[in-house]
Design a protein around this motif. Sequence first.
Motif, PDB file in Angstrom:
ATOM      1  N   ALA A 131       0.715  -1.372   0.014  1.00 48.33           N
ATOM      2  CA  ALA A 131      -0.007   0.002   0.091  1.00 48.33           C
ATOM      3  C   ALA A 131       0.830   1.240  -0.123  1.00 48.33           C
ATOM      4  O   ALA A 131       0.590   2.081  -0.599  1.00 48.33           O
ATOM      5  N   ALA A 132       1.901   1.140   0.767  1.00 46.22           N
ATOM      6  CA  ALA A 132       2.813   2.348   0.809  1.00 46.22           C
ATOM      7  C   ALA A 132       3.557   2.811  -0.904  1.00 46.22           C
ATOM      8  O   ALA A 132       3.718   3.613  -1.057  1.00 46.22           O
ATOM      9  N   ALA A 133       3.844   1.406  -1.283  1.00 48.65           N
ATOM     10  CA  ALA A 133       4.345   1.443  -2.618  1.00 48.65           C
ATOM     11  C   ALA A 133       3.430   2.327  -3.532  1.00 48.65           C
ATOM     12  O   ALA A 133       3.855   3.144  -4.432  1.00 48.65           O
ATOM     13  N   TYR A 134       2.180   1.902  -3.619  1.00 50.36           N
ATOM     14  CA  TYR A 134       1.160   2.559  -4.307  1.00 50.36           C
ATOM     15  C   TYR A 134       0.890   3.987  -4.015  1.00 50.36           C
ATOM     16  O   TYR A 134       0.801   4.818  -4.757  1.00 50.36           O
ATOM     17  N   TYR A 172     -19.668   3.449   0.013  1.00 49.76           N
ATOM     18  CA  TYR A 172     -19.468   2.644   0.963  1.00 49.76           C
ATOM     19  C   TYR A 172     -18.528   1.316   0.719  1.00 49.76           C
ATOM     20  O   TYR A 172     -18.091   1.326  -0.610  1.00 49.76           O
ATOM     21  N   ALA A 173     -18.137   0.875   1.696  1.00 51.40           N
ATOM     22  CA  ALA A 173     -17.188  -0.417   1.541  1.00 51.40           C
ATOM     23  C   ALA A 173     -18.195  -1.550   2.132  1.00 51.40           C
ATOM     24  O   ALA A 173     -18.792  -1.285   3.086  1.00 51.40           O
ATOM     25  N   ALA A 174     -18.248  -2.770   1.288  1.00 54.08           N
ATOM     26  CA  ALA A 174     -19.252  -3.965   1.849  1.00 54.08           C
ATOM     27  C   ALA A 174     -18.852  -5.104   1.439  1.00 54.08           C
ATOM     28  O   ALA A 174     -18.213  -5.428   0.225  1.00 54.08           O
ATOM     29  N   ASP A 175     -19.535  -5.944   2.172  1.00 54.57           N
ATOM     30  CA  ASP A 175     -19.447  -7.577   1.911  1.00 54.57           C
ATOM     31  C   ASP A 175     -21.040  -8.039   2.085  1.00 54.57           C
ATOM     32  O   ASP A 175     -21.543  -7.446   3.160  1.00 54.57           O
ATOM     33  N   TRP A 176     -21.714  -8.636   1.120  1.00 56.77           N
ATOM     34  CA  TRP A 176     -23.182  -8.619   1.248  1.00 56.77           C
ATOM     35  C   TRP A 176     -23.392  -9.692   2.511  1.00 56.77           C
ATOM     36  O   TRP A 176     -24.693  -9.497   2.756  1.00 56.77           O
ATOM     37  N   ARG A 177     -22.488 -10.223   3.004  1.00 54.47           N
ATOM     38  CA  ARG A 177     -22.918 -11.260   4.116  1.00 54.47           C
ATOM     39  C   ARG A 177     -22.319 -10.388   5.636  1.00 54.47           C
ATOM     40  O   ARG A 177     -23.145 -10.565   6.675  1.00 54.47           O
ATOM     41  N   VAL A 178     -21.574  -9.438   5.485  1.00 54.55           N
ATOM     42  CA  VAL A 178     -20.880  -8.850   6.823  1.00 54.55           C
ATOM     43  C   VAL A 178     -21.568  -7.370   6.910  1.00 54.55           C
ATOM     44  O   VAL A 178     -22.061  -7.058   8.094  1.00 54.55           O
ATOM     45  N   GLY A 179     -22.071  -6.785   5.723  1.00 52.99           N
ATOM     46  CA  GLY A 179     -22.506  -5.520   5.783  1.00 52.99           C
ATOM     47  C   GLY A 179     -21.972  -4.276   5.300  1.00 52.99           C
ATOM     48  O   GLY A 179     -20.730  -4.596   4.563  1.00 52.99           O
ATOM     49  N   GLN A 180     -22.544  -3.060   5.238  1.00 50.26           N
ATOM     50  CA  GLN A 180     -21.992  -1.967   4.654  1.00 50.26           C
ATOM     51  C   GLN A 180     -21.501  -1.048   5.668  1.00 50.26           C
ATOM     52  O   GLN A 180     -21.968  -0.720   6.497  1.00 50.26           O
ATOM     53  N   VAL A 181     -20.371  -0.488   5.456  1.00 51.91           N
ATOM     54  CA  VAL A 181     -19.615   0.411   6.063  1.00 51.91           C
ATOM     55  C   VAL A 181     -19.911   1.924   5.421  1.00 51.91           C
ATOM     56  O   VAL A 181     -19.914   2.007   4.401  1.00 51.91           O
ATOM     57  N   ARG A 182     -20.222   2.727   6.427  1.00 51.47           N
ATOM     58  CA  ARG A 182     -20.931   3.863   6.054  1.00 51.47           C
ATOM     59  C   ARG A 182     -20.064   4.810   5.520  1.00 51.47           C
ATOM     60  O   ARG A 182     -18.713   4.673   5.543  1.00 51.47           O
ATOM     61  N   HIS A 183     -20.811   5.859   4.696  1.00 44.61           N
ATOM     62  CA  HIS A 183     -20.107   6.555   3.693  1.00 44.61           C
ATOM     63  C   HIS A 183     -18.658   7.450   4.661  1.00 44.61           C
ATOM     64  O   HIS A 183     -17.654   7.447   4.156  1.00 44.61           O
ATOM     65  N   VAL A 184     -19.245   7.979   5.853  1.00 47.74           N
ATOM     66  CA  VAL A 184     -18.165   8.721   6.157  1.00 47.74           C
ATOM     67  C   VAL A 184     -16.981   8.002   7.002  1.00 47.74           C
ATOM     68  O   VAL A 184     -16.121   8.732   6.766  1.00 47.74           O
ATOM     69  N   LYS A 185     -17.130   6.636   6.840  1.00 44.69           N
ATOM     70  CA  LYS A 185     -15.939   6.004   7.341  1.00 44.69           C
ATOM     71  C   LYS A 185     -15.224   5.640   5.824  1.00 44.69           C
ATOM     72  O   LYS A 185     -14.169   5.587   5.802  1.00 44.69           O
ATOM     73  N   ALA A 186     -16.048   4.977   5.016  1.00 44.74           N
ATOM     74  CA  ALA A 186     -15.687   4.233   3.800  1.00 44.74           C
ATOM     75  C   ALA A 186     -14.757   5.253   2.958  1.00 44.74           C
ATOM     76  O   ALA A 186     -13.815   4.984   2.294  1.00 44.74           O
ATOM     77  N   SER A 187     -15.315   6.635   2.868  1.00 42.06           N
ATOM     78  CA  SER A 187     -14.899   7.513   1.723  1.00 42.06           C
ATOM     79  C   SER A 187     -13.490   8.118   2.480  1.00 42.06           C
ATOM     80  O   SER A 187     -12.591   8.655   1.672  1.00 42.06           O
ATOM     81  N   GLY A 188     -13.062   7.802   3.605  1.00 41.33           N
ATOM     82  CA  GLY A 188     -11.841   8.039   4.353  1.00 41.33           C
ATOM     83  C   GLY A 188     -10.677   7.092   3.946  1.00 41.33           C
ATOM     84  O   GLY A 188      -9.522   7.111   4.220  1.00 41.33           O
ATOM     85  N   ILE A 189     -11.095   5.728   3.475  1.00 41.64           N
ATOM     86  CA  ILE A 189      -9.992   4.796   3.160  1.00 41.64           C
ATOM     87  C   ILE A 189      -9.272   5.360   2.019  1.00 41.64           C
ATOM     88  O   ILE A 189      -9.758   5.617   1.049  1.00 41.64           O
ATOM     89  N   SER A 190      -7.980   4.799   2.209  1.00 38.64           N
ATOM     90  CA  SER A 190      -6.840   5.381   1.240  1.00 38.64           C
ATOM     91  C   SER A 190      -7.303   4.478  -0.053  1.00 38.64           C
ATOM     92  O   SER A 190      -7.457   3.167   0.035  1.00 38.64           O
ATOM     93  N   LEU A 191      -7.067   5.286  -1.149  1.00 38.20           N
ATOM     94  CA  LEU A 191      -7.084   4.676  -2.431  1.00 38.20           C
ATOM     95  C   LEU A 191      -5.763   3.513  -2.591  1.00 38.20           C
ATOM     96  O   LEU A 191      -6.305   2.407  -2.949  1.00 38.20           O
ATOM     97  N   ALA A 192      -4.872   3.796  -1.991  1.00 41.49           N
ATOM     98  CA  ALA A 192      -3.697   2.838  -2.204  1.00 41.49           C
ATOM     99  C   ALA A 192      -4.007   1.689  -1.408  1.00 41.49           C
ATOM    100  O   ALA A 192      -3.654   0.535  -1.679  1.00 41.49           O
ATOM    101  N   MET A 193      -4.657   1.791  -0.122  1.00 38.64           N
ATOM    102  CA  MET A 193      -4.856   0.562   0.342  1.00 38.64           C
ATOM    103  C   MET A 193      -5.935  -0.405  -0.021  1.00 38.64           C
ATOM    104  O   MET A 193      -6.040  -1.574  -0.144  1.00 38.64           O
ATOM    105  N   ALA A 194      -6.868   0.444  -0.504  1.00 40.86           N
ATOM    106  CA  ALA A 194      -7.942  -0.299  -1.331  1.00 40.86           C
ATOM    107  C   ALA A 194      -7.507  -1.350  -2.545  1.00 40.86           C
ATOM    108  O   ALA A 194      -7.806  -2.298  -2.836  1.00 40.86           O
ATOM    109  N   VAL A 195      -6.607  -0.483  -3.412  1.00 39.51           N
ATOM    110  CA  VAL A 195      -5.812  -1.280  -4.713  1.00 39.51           C
ATOM    111  C   VAL A 195      -4.813  -2.154  -3.991  1.00 39.51           C
ATOM    112  O   VAL A 195      -4.841  -3.339  -4.637  1.00 39.51           O
TER     113      VAL A 195
END
Length: 390
Positions: A131-134, A172-195
């Motif tokens: 993630a740091a490299a990205y 949001y971030a989500a898994d249909w069995r686990v649930g949806q992480v709310r926008h206020v939290k999901a939008s702060g996830i770094s793009l580098a970490m998601a990739v």
Amino acid sequence: MKKKYIEELISPVEKVNTGSRHKGPVPGIALCLSGGGYRAMLFHVGALWRLNEARFLKKLDRVSSVSGGSITAGVLGMNWSKLDFDRHGVAREFVAQVVDPIRTLAGTTIDIPSVLMGMAMPGVKISDELAAAYRNNLFGDATLGDLPHAPRFVINATNVQSGALWRFMRPYAADWRVGQVRHVKASGISLAMAVAASSAFPPVLSPVNLKFKPSDYRKKSPTEDLHKEPFTTDVVLTDGGVYDNLGLETAWKRYETILVSDGGAKMEPEAEPWQDWALQYYRINNIIDNQVRDLRKRQVVGSFINKSRKGAYWGIRTDISHYELRDPLNAPFKKTTALANIPTRLARLDSDVQERLINWGYAVCDAALRRHVNRKLSRPDGLPYLKAKI
């Protein structure tokens, strides 16, 4: 494509319940970008280049990606507002905002250094180094909140705990069995970490661990049978291609028109497989990956033939003659096969190889569009990089 080739791709695919509220496809265009390391990343750049010139880029409703395809998608999404679309829907800044930064990354090896740093530094995870490299080479401080509202970008990883798809999106971030992480939290996830999560190829680059609080999630829905700790609080992710190496699921179940760019590798026969456990595991992992890809490919091509979906599939291993165009761009099968055999790595590629991969993605996307999507589309004057050819 030739009839025999098409028939080889078709077989029944079981419909999987993913908890989607959408009961059928709606009008719209979705683009799927497969995994395949830097090889796929650059192949997809060429496909996007042709889609832009053909005025399809701005028409996209969704971009769904996994692994190497998520690198390309992440750059496209992060810089979407800077593309400067003209009145015809062609991005005038496509090369500067998409091609150039991706080519810069393609000149840098990040997989082996991430592994070595993660192994050498106590308390440092390999996935954190990835993630740091990205972040250092491409995405900076960008987060999911920097992706556009439209089109919807979906960066896919695989949830090791639930065995389902984990989706990173702006809302949001989500898994249909686990649930949806709310926008206020999901939008702060770094793009580098998601990739990094989407491209955390097992076993060396995997897993990616994310921490959440129960309060970070939306209210539980009836389908979310794993909406409980530790599934909600300690999320363990691996490469999105483990579940769906075409990034197809979140696009196919929603939209009528599906465009699939497949830069993935193909497993070769092995007469005398290695017997030791490590190389045996590697071989079996390749078999699983190959099977997942083939099933998804049959699903989407079959849907084109039975007319439940419109669109096109093009792959890095495709023989361009299968599209039966009178005037395809020059792409000799022997040379394109050599490009398809480039190892699935996040490792430096020479400038000439980069240009040839981009040219090949451009050429085969053009053939697929002119054969299956818009018969009136004009043949391009040439390839993006004329000197490199294919």
